[in-house]
Design a protein around this motif. Structure first.
Motif, PDB file in Angstrom:
ATOM      1  N   VAL B 127       0.824  -1.219   0.000  1.00  0.00           N
ATOM      2  CA  VAL B 127       0.000   0.000   0.000  1.00  0.00           C
ATOM      3  C   VAL B 127       0.860   1.271   0.000  1.00  0.00           C
ATOM      4  O   VAL B 127       0.702   2.145  -0.856  1.00  0.00           O
ATOM      5  N   LEU B 132      -0.537   0.215  -4.125  1.00  0.00           N
ATOM      6  CA  LEU B 132      -1.801  -0.476  -4.371  1.00  0.00           C
ATOM      7  C   LEU B 132      -2.860   0.045  -3.402  1.00  0.00           C
ATOM      8  O   LEU B 132      -2.538   0.542  -2.323  1.00  0.00           O
ATOM      9  N   SER B 133      -4.132  -0.109  -3.782  1.00  0.00           N
ATOM     10  CA  SER B 133      -5.200   0.209  -2.838  1.00  0.00           C
ATOM     11  C   SER B 133      -5.276  -0.927  -1.822  1.00  0.00           C
ATOM     12  O   SER B 133      -4.723  -2.016  -2.038  1.00  0.00           O
ATOM     13  N   THR B 134      -5.958  -0.685  -0.706  1.00  0.00           N
ATOM     14  CA  THR B 134      -6.071  -1.760   0.286  1.00  0.00           C
ATOM     15  C   THR B 134      -6.874  -2.935  -0.270  1.00  0.00           C
ATOM     16  O   THR B 134      -6.638  -4.083   0.105  1.00  0.00           O
TER      17      THR B 134
END
Lengths: 240, 172
Positions: B127, B132-134
């Motif tokens: 993250v 990256l998104s969660t």
């Protein structure tokens, strides 16, 4: 207001700090932060931790892109080809022929101290006993950047270990000890400027000497060994 | 279209992402480089079989995580060993003071990263470091998003505390 059932400071702080709360949810949480010491503390630590993590971001080493291109072109259908074997078929054959002679293949069991040093050079991993006790040689003029200096235990022999890296990312390890290093099997003796030897083991070039201190230099790249040995033999590397 | 070039053009931009994950899965630089290469070879094998992802980054991250777990985890977790580069770094004497401080800070950061729980380290890596998104991190880690959020926060908190950060007092 954040209700009792939804009051989860960890998850709320994680989502808030990650910027993953919707606008309405974020406003409610920000209002809640003003009155909740626990959430305030978690958000504060979350911001600091995120900042620390972002600061640790690295850039892939130069050359890795070319290695991957080479790997894909050599073995297009392989999914498990170790990188070190994909340096070019010819190069690999030459390295195998020159380094792993028949003599060495029969005689690969080195003294534990030498084996530990070679393994450390391969894996770039060692058990640290604390900071080094000696001043590390400055090899910046040779294009070698000092990466670390540690007190280590090489299978019972206490030594200072210094690692340098050149611009291409190749490393060379220098061990300096108050006790003599054992002689590697298959080593060629040298007597110039004291007792010493040179050897090849597991693809590594090793050079050892005893003046002005007991030293052992190891690198996968033989051309990196010479400058380090020259420096150790021309400077005083006694304990600081 | 040459499949090699098609693959490389689509994935090479994510090499830093893969490298950052690999560096936090295995302690040695050389092992990390091997893991990056294995990730790309595995990804290419899937690519040539028609399994092209909609989003390259989470796809490569997932492959790297899986490979790292399966083939590197055991031999990389040597007790009482530390990667040399995470040990105390000594700044190059020829560098200016700022570079020396940066070097020390980078070494401390890397060491702290290896002191926290592996799941927390992976959540932070996916993250905070590779972006990256969660939800994407949860898919890559095969873990519920709520678990990722918890690990993420605990990891951030541990990093901050390990590195001596203090909570700022609220103004009265």
């Amino acid at each position: 207001v954040i209700g009792r059932r939804t009051h989860d400071p960890e998850r709320s702080a994680a989502a808030y700090v990650s910027g993953e709360m919707r606008q309405r949810e974020r406003r409610r949480f920000e209002a809640h932060l003003l009155v909740c010491e626990e959430c305030w503390r978690e958000v504060s630590l979350g911001w600091r931790g995120r900042g620390r993590a972002e600061a640790s971001r690295e850039i892939a080493p130069a050359g890795l892109r070319d290695e991957i291109r080479a790997a894909l072109s050599i073995e297009p259908h392989s999914s498990r080809l170790p990188r070190r074997l994909v340096l070019g078929t010819t190069a690999v054959v030459l390295i195998v022929l020159s380094i792993f002679s028949a003599e060495e293949i029969r005689d690969r069991h080195q003294p534990p101290t030498i084996a530990a040093a070679v393994a450390a050079a391969h894996t770039e991993t060692l058990a640290s006993r604390g900071p080094s006790t000696r001043e590390p040689p400055d090899l910046s003029s040779q294009g070698l950047r000092l990466i670390m200096g540690e007190r280590v235990d090489l299978a019972g022999l206490t030594s200072d270990a210094f690692m340098y890296r050149d611009e291409a990312g190749e490393s060379v390890l220098l061990f300096v000890s108050g006790s003599p290093f054992p002689v590697a099997r298959g080593a060629t003796p040298r007597t110039a400027g004291g007792e010493g030897w040179r050897a090849q083991s597991e693809g590594m070039t090793l050079v050892c000497g005893d003046r002005p201190v007991n030293y052992l230099v190891i690198s996968e790249n033989p051309s990196l060994v010479g400058p380090v040995e020259h420096m150790i033999t021309t400077t005083n590397a006694s304990p600081a | 279209v040459d499949p090699h070039e098609d693959f490389l053009n689509s994935t090479m931009g994510a090499m830093d992402l893969v490298y950052n994950i690999a560096r936090r899965m295995v302690p040695g630089v050389e092992d990390a480089r091997d893991l990056v290469q294995e990730t790309y070879l595995a990804a290419f094998a899937a690519w040539t079989k028609g399994r092209k992802p909609d989003h390259v980054e989470p796809w490569l991250a997932t492959i790297c995580l899986n490979l790292g777990r399966s083939s590197y985890r055991r031999r990389s977790h040597r007790p009482q060993e530390v990667p040399l580069e995470s040990a105390r770094s000594i700044p190059d004497k020829s560098d200016p003071e700022r570079a020396a401080l940066a070097s020390l800070e980078a070494a401390a950061l890397h060491r702290a990263m290896w002191l926290i729980d592996e799941g927390q380290r992976m959540a932070i890596t996916l993250v905070d470091i590779v972006g990256l998104s969660t939800a994407e991190a949860a898919a890559a880690m095969k873990t519920p998003r709520g678990t990722v959020l918890s690990r993420l926060h605990r990891g951030r908190r541990s990093l901050a505390l390990l590195l001596g950060d203090q909570v700022k007092e609220r103004e009265p």
